[in-house]
Design a protein around this motif. Structure first.
Motif, mmCIF file in Angstrom:
data_model
loop_
_atom_site.group_PDB
_atom_site.id
_atom_site.type_symbol
_atom_site.label_atom_id
_atom_site.label_comp_id
_atom_site.label_asym_id
_atom_site.label_seq_id
_atom_site.Cartn_x
_atom_site.Cartn_y
_atom_site.Cartn_z
ATOM 1 N N UNK A 119 23.634 18.416 46.682
ATOM 2 C CA UNK A 119 24.082 19.552 45.876
ATOM 3 C C UNK A 119 25.089 19.078 44.840
ATOM 4 N N UNK A 120 24.578 18.559 43.752
ATOM 5 C CA UNK A 120 25.451 17.981 42.729
ATOM 6 C C UNK A 120 26.006 19.043 41.788
ATOM 7 N N UNK A 121 25.269 20.121 41.641
ATOM 8 C CA UNK A 121 25.761 21.182 40.751
ATOM 9 C C UNK A 121 25.724 22.514 41.489
ATOM 10 N N UNK A 122 26.777 22.751 42.247
ATOM 11 C CA UNK A 122 26.879 23.959 43.060
ATOM 12 C C UNK A 122 26.978 25.186 42.163
ATOM 13 N N UNK A 123 26.122 26.170 42.381
ATOM 14 C CA UNK A 123 26.116 27.352 41.511
ATOM 15 C C UNK A 123 27.258 28.331 41.771
ATOM 16 N N UNK A 124 27.932 28.211 42.891
ATOM 17 C CA UNK A 124 28.928 29.232 43.232
ATOM 18 C C UNK A 124 30.117 29.166 42.284
ATOM 19 N N UNK A 125 30.553 30.329 41.786
ATOM 20 C CA UNK A 125 31.659 30.370 40.816
ATOM 21 C C UNK A 125 32.961 29.912 41.459
ATOM 22 N N UNK A 175 25.982 34.485 40.608
ATOM 23 C CA UNK A 175 26.533 35.799 40.267
ATOM 24 C C UNK A 175 27.315 36.439 41.417
ATOM 25 N N UNK A 176 27.411 35.755 42.516
ATOM 26 C CA UNK A 176 28.190 36.319 43.622
ATOM 27 C C UNK A 176 29.671 36.293 43.285
ATOM 28 N N UNK A 177 30.358 37.285 43.777
ATOM 29 C CA UNK A 177 31.801 37.364 43.554
ATOM 30 C C UNK A 177 32.501 36.727 44.760
#
Lengths: 169, 169
Positions: B155-161, B135-137
């Motif tokens: 880190x195969x699925x990085x959460x950062x948008x 949820x970080x912008x």
DNA sequence: CCTAATTATGTGCGTAACGCATATATGCGT
DNA sequence: ACGCATATATGCGTTACGCACATAATTAGG
């Protein structure tokens, strides 16, 4: 995998510290362990050079020079200690004010990352971090090291164990 | 209070980064942004001085000198880039090996703090951190900055948008 | 009570890791 | 072709350290 979560915590910690250090530099204009030193000195009136050295994990000379910087910035005073070998470090009024700014800046830096979570999620996260910290095997000195930036107006119930496992040297 | 939880996250992040930096220094014998630089250069073959500078948040000259150090340590090679102005940074075999050590050291440093939690608690914490990060912008460049120490094998699925809010410059 | 070890601090000197200002080379637009 | 933007490099200074050594004060042992 468990390592995936470790990686996420590492990334989050880096982001948190980046923001904290950036804010600290804006407040006191110095980096490294200097901001932490100001916070630590403010915890009590009996801080000495040597205790500070252990808490910050610096060499002796590095600590002396760090205090030199704080003194020349008029944030800290060196007074004679009870033991005539020791130097008792005291915050000046300016030092105490700067320390408050520093801690406020830190809290707001962390909060700006944290405030995307709902109150429920935030509380859950708080509980987990508290559990994580309370179970660490930390010496007395480790506690001060981990807490060397902590806001003592905010952290009323520190989770870190006091006298478990390792002993302070 | 919410600030109490922010303080706890700040303390945890400091403890995590202390351990990561200590391990990194043991692996490459250098501090500052040098370990992160090695990780970032390893992400792809097209890294240039200028991209590296933005990701690490350093000045230009600071980045040039940092690469000088990596080259003199025989971890990185400067090759001509597609654009003749650019320098293409490539890991040497030694550099690639050191980079793996670095990332393994980082994961194990974080895991040593994390392993006091039960598998269930760890998973809960992972979910919360993931939610927090997703949820970080963040701009494209912010992502690389936050992930500048991340282990890409883990880190195969990085959460950062990727493309939300701010745009990379 | 006197000496030796210990503890706390300070200083000379060097180094790592930066930043600022400036110079140079390449690419791009008109 | 000319001007401007981009990418890199270098001279120079500073901050934040560490190491080795020196000095003063306390403590321990005989």
């Amino acid at each position: 995998m468990d390592t995936e979560i470790a990686n996420l915590l590492g990334a989050l910690s880096l982001a948190v510290m980046d923001r904290i250090e950036h804010g600290a530099r804006e407040v006191i204009g110095r980096g490294g362990e200097t901001p932490a030193a100001l916070v630590v000195i403010g915890y009590g009136e009996g801080m000495t050079n040597e205790k500070l050295r252990r808490i910050l994990g610096l060499s002796h000379s590095g600590t002396v020079r760090l205090v030199d910087r704080l003194v020349s910035d008029q944030l800290v005073e060196r007074r004679p200690g009870d033991d005539a070998r020791e130097v008792a470090l005291h915050l000046t009024p300016k030092g105490a004010a700067t320390r408050k700014e520093l801690m406020a800046s830190r809290i707001s830096a962390v909060a700006s990352l944290l405030n995307v979570l709902s109150p429920t999620e935030t509380k859950r996260l708080g509980t987990l971090i508290r559990d994580l910290l309370v179970r660490q095997d930390t010496s007395e000195m480790d506690r001060f090291t981990i807490c060397r930036m902590c806001d003592d107006r905010v952290c009323t119930r520190c989770p870190l164990p006091t006298s478990k496992g390792k002993r302070a040297r």
